[in-house]
Scaffold this motif. Sequence first.
Motif, PDB file in Angstrom:
ATOM      1  N   MET A   1       0.834  -1.191   0.000  1.00 50.47           N
ATOM      2  CA  MET A   1       0.000   0.000   0.000  1.00 50.47           C
ATOM      3  C   MET A   1       0.875   1.250   0.000  1.00 50.47           C
ATOM      4  SD  MET A   1      -3.457  -0.392   2.119  1.00 50.47           S
ATOM      5  CE  MET A   1      -3.083  -1.283   3.600  1.00 50.47           C
ATOM      6  N   ARG A   2       0.360   2.273  -0.613  1.00 50.36           N
ATOM      7  CA  ARG A   2       1.106   3.520  -0.752  1.00 50.36           C
ATOM      8  C   ARG A   2       0.879   4.460   0.436  1.00 50.36           C
ATOM      9  NH1 ARG A   2       2.400   4.356  -6.390  1.00 50.36           N
ATOM     10  NH2 ARG A   2       1.399   2.774  -7.647  1.00 50.36           N
ATOM     11  N   LEU A   3       1.809   5.412   0.572  1.00 51.05           N
ATOM     12  CA  LEU A   3       1.628   6.560   1.455  1.00 51.05           C
ATOM     13  C   LEU A   3       1.345   7.743   0.534  1.00 51.05           C
ATOM     14  CD1 LEU A   3       4.831   6.104   3.662  1.00 51.05           C
ATOM     15  CD2 LEU A   3       2.524   5.264   4.166  1.00 51.05           C
ATOM     16  N   MET A   4       0.530   8.689   0.982  1.00 54.13           N
ATOM     17  CA  MET A   4       0.233   9.884   0.194  1.00 54.13           C
ATOM     18  C   MET A   4       0.407  11.104   1.076  1.00 54.13           C
ATOM     19  SD  MET A   4      -3.280  10.974  -1.822  1.00 54.13           S
ATOM     20  CE  MET A   4      -2.979  10.065  -3.335  1.00 54.13           C
ATOM     21  N   ALA A   5       1.093  12.122   0.546  1.00 52.33           N
ATOM     22  CA  ALA A   5       1.340  13.336   1.321  1.00 52.33           C
ATOM     23  C   ALA A   5       0.711  14.543   0.642  1.00 52.33           C
ATOM     24  CB  ALA A   5       2.835  13.565   1.495  1.00 52.33           C
ATOM     25  N   PHE A   6       0.378  15.530   1.485  1.00 48.34           N
ATOM     26  CA  PHE A   6      -0.262  16.756   1.015  1.00 48.34           C
ATOM     27  C   PHE A   6       0.478  17.979   1.539  1.00 48.34           C
ATOM     28  CE2 PHE A   6      -3.502  13.514   1.700  1.00 48.34           C
ATOM     29  CZ  PHE A   6      -4.114  13.467   0.458  1.00 48.34           C
ATOM     30  N   ASP A   7       0.721  18.918   0.622  1.00 52.92           N
ATOM     31  CA  ASP A   7       1.165  20.258   0.998  1.00 52.92           C
ATOM     32  C   ASP A   7      -0.066  21.135   0.777  1.00 52.92           C
ATOM     33  OD1 ASP A   7       2.662  22.521   1.651  1.00 52.92           O
ATOM     34  OD2 ASP A   7       3.276  22.827  -0.419  1.00 52.92           O
ATOM     35  N   ASP A  19       5.707   4.565  -3.981  1.00 50.63           N
ATOM     36  CA  ASP A  19       5.423   3.346  -4.735  1.00 50.63           C
ATOM     37  C   ASP A  19       4.735   2.377  -3.758  1.00 50.63           C
ATOM     38  OD1 ASP A  19       7.928   1.261  -3.907  1.00 50.63           O
ATOM     39  OD2 ASP A  19       8.203   3.402  -3.527  1.00 50.63           O
ATOM     40  N   PRO A  20       4.133   1.286  -4.261  1.00 54.73           N
ATOM     41  CA  PRO A  20       3.440   0.357  -3.350  1.00 54.73           C
ATOM     42  C   PRO A  20       4.327  -0.245  -2.254  1.00 54.73           C
ATOM     43  CG  PRO A  20       2.740  -0.031  -5.603  1.00 54.73           C
ATOM     44  CD  PRO A  20       3.887   0.948  -5.674  1.00 54.73           C
ATOM     45  N   LEU A  21       5.630  -0.340  -2.494  1.00 48.92           N
ATOM     46  CA  LEU A  21       6.532  -0.880  -1.472  1.00 48.92           C
ATOM     47  C   LEU A  21       7.017   0.184  -0.490  1.00 48.92           C
ATOM     48  CD1 LEU A  21       8.656  -3.303  -3.687  1.00 48.92           C
ATOM     49  CD2 LEU A  21       6.720  -3.859  -2.190  1.00 48.92           C
ATOM     50  N   GLN A  22       6.586   1.430  -0.703  1.00 50.44           N
ATOM     51  CA  GLN A  22       6.916   2.566   0.171  1.00 50.44           C
ATOM     52  C   GLN A  22       8.422   2.808   0.253  1.00 50.44           C
ATOM     53  OE1 GLN A  22       4.894   2.030   3.925  1.00 50.44           O
ATOM     54  NE2 GLN A  22       2.915   1.868   2.956  1.00 50.44           N
ATOM     55  N   ILE A  23       9.068   2.760  -0.914  1.00 47.15           N
ATOM     56  CA  ILE A  23      10.509   2.982  -0.979  1.00 47.15           C
ATOM     57  C   ILE A  23      10.820   4.384  -1.498  1.00 47.15           C
ATOM     58  CG2 ILE A  23      12.657   2.234  -2.085  1.00 47.15           C
ATOM     59  CD1 ILE A  23      11.381  -0.625  -2.138  1.00 47.15           C
ATOM     60  N   GLN A  45      -9.986   4.490  -6.004  1.00 42.89           N
ATOM     61  CA  GLN A  45     -10.597   3.378  -6.744  1.00 42.89           C
ATOM     62  C   GLN A  45      -9.526   2.585  -7.492  1.00 42.89           C
ATOM     63  OE1 GLN A  45     -13.644   5.201  -9.153  1.00 42.89           O
ATOM     64  NE2 GLN A  45     -15.065   5.351  -7.429  1.00 42.89           N
ATOM     65  N   GLN A  46      -8.374   3.230  -7.750  1.00 42.71           N
ATOM     66  CA  GLN A  46      -7.284   2.590  -8.484  1.00 42.71           C
ATOM     67  C   GLN A  46      -6.169   2.086  -7.564  1.00 42.71           C
ATOM     68  OE1 GLN A  46      -7.979   2.762 -11.872  1.00 42.71           O
ATOM     69  NE2 GLN A  46      -9.741   3.961 -11.245  1.00 42.71           N
ATOM     70  N   GLU A  47      -5.926   2.822  -6.493  1.00 44.95           N
ATOM     71  CA  GLU A  47      -4.765   2.553  -5.634  1.00 44.95           C
ATOM     72  C   GLU A  47      -5.175   2.465  -4.165  1.00 44.95           C
ATOM     73  OE1 GLU A  47      -1.794   1.988  -6.813  1.00 44.95           O
ATOM     74  OE2 GLU A  47      -2.028   2.737  -8.857  1.00 44.95           O
ATOM     75  N   GLN A  48      -4.397   1.695  -3.394  1.00 42.77           N
ATOM     76  CA  GLN A  48      -4.636   1.606  -1.954  1.00 42.77           C
ATOM     77  C   GLN A  48      -3.655   2.520  -1.225  1.00 42.77           C
ATOM     78  OE1 GLN A  48      -4.379  -2.745  -1.329  1.00 42.77           O
ATOM     79  NE2 GLN A  48      -6.464  -2.535  -0.557  1.00 42.77           N
ATOM     80  N   ILE A  49      -4.182   3.304  -0.303  1.00 43.50           N
ATOM     81  CA  ILE A  49      -3.367   4.198   0.509  1.00 43.50           C
ATOM     82  C   ILE A  49      -3.438   3.732   1.954  1.00 43.50           C
ATOM     83  CG2 ILE A  49      -3.077   6.576   1.342  1.00 43.50           C
ATOM     84  CD1 ILE A  49      -2.411   6.308  -1.617  1.00 43.50           C
ATOM     85  N   GLN A 129       8.891  12.388   2.221  1.00 42.76           N
ATOM     86  CA  GLN A 129      10.216  11.828   2.488  1.00 42.76           C
ATOM     87  C   GLN A 129      10.615  12.035   3.955  1.00 42.76           C
ATOM     88  OE1 GLN A 129      12.114  10.057   0.025  1.00 42.76           O
ATOM     89  NE2 GLN A 129      12.972   9.380   1.962  1.00 42.76           N
ATOM     90  N   THR A 130      10.271  13.196   4.512  1.00 39.04           N
ATOM     91  CA  THR A 130      10.541  13.474   5.927  1.00 39.04           C
ATOM     92  C   THR A 130       9.847  12.443   6.817  1.00 39.04           C
ATOM     93  OG1 THR A 130      10.768  15.838   5.479  1.00 39.04           O
ATOM     94  CG2 THR A 130      10.298  15.210   7.770  1.00 39.04           C
ATOM     95  N   TYR A 131       8.570  12.180   6.514  1.00 38.64           N
ATOM     96  CA  TYR A 131       7.818  11.177   7.281  1.00 38.64           C
ATOM     97  C   TYR A 131       8.478   9.803   7.147  1.00 38.64           C
ATOM     98  CZ  TYR A 131       4.135   7.933   8.609  1.00 38.64           C
ATOM     99  OH  TYR A 131       3.425   6.927   9.198  1.00 38.64           O
ATOM    100  N   MET A 132       8.826   9.426   5.918  1.00 37.11           N
ATOM    101  CA  MET A 132       9.443   8.130   5.698  1.00 37.11           C
ATOM    102  C   MET A 132      10.768   8.013   6.444  1.00 37.11           C
ATOM    103  SD  MET A 132       8.526   7.824   1.642  1.00 37.11           S
ATOM    104  CE  MET A 132       9.585   6.424   1.320  1.00 37.11           C
ATOM    105  N   ASP A 133      11.554   9.094   6.455  1.00 35.04           N
ATOM    106  CA  ASP A 133      12.833   9.086   7.170  1.00 35.04           C
ATOM    107  C   ASP A 133      12.645   8.901   8.665  1.00 35.04           C
ATOM    108  OD1 ASP A 133      14.057   9.476   4.720  1.00 35.04           O
ATOM    109  OD2 ASP A 133      14.520  11.595   5.081  1.00 35.04           O
ATOM    110  N   THR A 134      11.613   9.551   9.238  1.00 39.51           N
ATOM    111  CA  THR A 134      11.375   9.434  10.684  1.00 39.51           C
ATOM    112  C   THR A 134      10.855   8.051  11.060  1.00 39.51           C
ATOM    113  OG1 THR A 134       9.109  10.318  10.579  1.00 39.51           O
ATOM    114  CG2 THR A 134      10.885  11.899  10.954  1.00 39.51           C
ATOM    115  N   LYS A 135      10.212   7.376  10.114  1.00 42.84           N
ATOM    116  CA  LYS A 135       9.675   6.049  10.380  1.00 42.84           C
ATOM    117  C   LYS A 135      10.646   4.933   9.995  1.00 42.84           C
ATOM    118  CE  LYS A 135       5.927   7.397  12.136  1.00 42.84           C
ATOM    119  NZ  LYS A 135       5.857   7.348  13.576  1.00 42.84           N
ATOM    120  N   GLY A 136      11.796   5.316   9.457  1.00 43.89           N
ATOM    121  CA  GLY A 136      12.803   4.330   9.104  1.00 43.89           C
ATOM    122  C   GLY A 136      12.482   3.542   7.850  1.00 43.89           C
ATOM    123  N   PHE A 137      11.742   4.135   6.925  1.00 42.52           N
ATOM    124  CA  PHE A 137      11.435   3.448   5.655  1.00 42.52           C
ATOM    125  C   PHE A 137      12.677   3.341   4.805  1.00 42.52           C
ATOM    126  CE2 PHE A 137       7.206   4.657   6.893  1.00 42.52           C
ATOM    127  CZ  PHE A 137       6.409   3.648   6.398  1.00 42.52           C
TER     128      PHE A 137
END
Length: 137
Positions: A1-7, A19-23, A45-49, A129-137
């Motif tokens: 499943m993907r992560l989605m960010a908003f500014d 990407d689906p692997l959250q890389i 409807q197309q992607e899982q978040i 990317q900041t979120y992913m870095d803090t979560k150790g992705f």
Amino acid sequence: MRLMAFDYGTKRIGIAVTDPLQIIATALTTVHPDDIFKYLKEYLQQEQIETFVVGRPLQMDGTDSESAQHVVGFVRKLKKEFPAINVVEVDERFTSKMASSAIAQSGMKKNKKQNKGLVDTISATIILQTYMDTKGF
């Protein structure tokens, strides 16, 4: 499943996804705030978040900035419209400056540098990317 960010902005919302692997975090698009929930319903409807990551505008002292009230309303509506998707907020204090700097360093033509939508999508990518870095992705 993907992560989605908003500014989140009152004129445009920059959106980035993994990407689906959250890389890898990638800029996706900008959407007008009036159209964001229609856009998200179609996208989902197309992607899982798995998680929505929302940039929270803060002052230098860590308190909410004037525009934070708009983000609070957006987060509340995200949680209401999509209760199965986790919503987290991250500090976005320097993302617009970082995005502008990245565009300038990329060697893009002048008119591209002035494209505020591009700044918004890159800001969303930095938030993600900041979120992913803090979560150790």
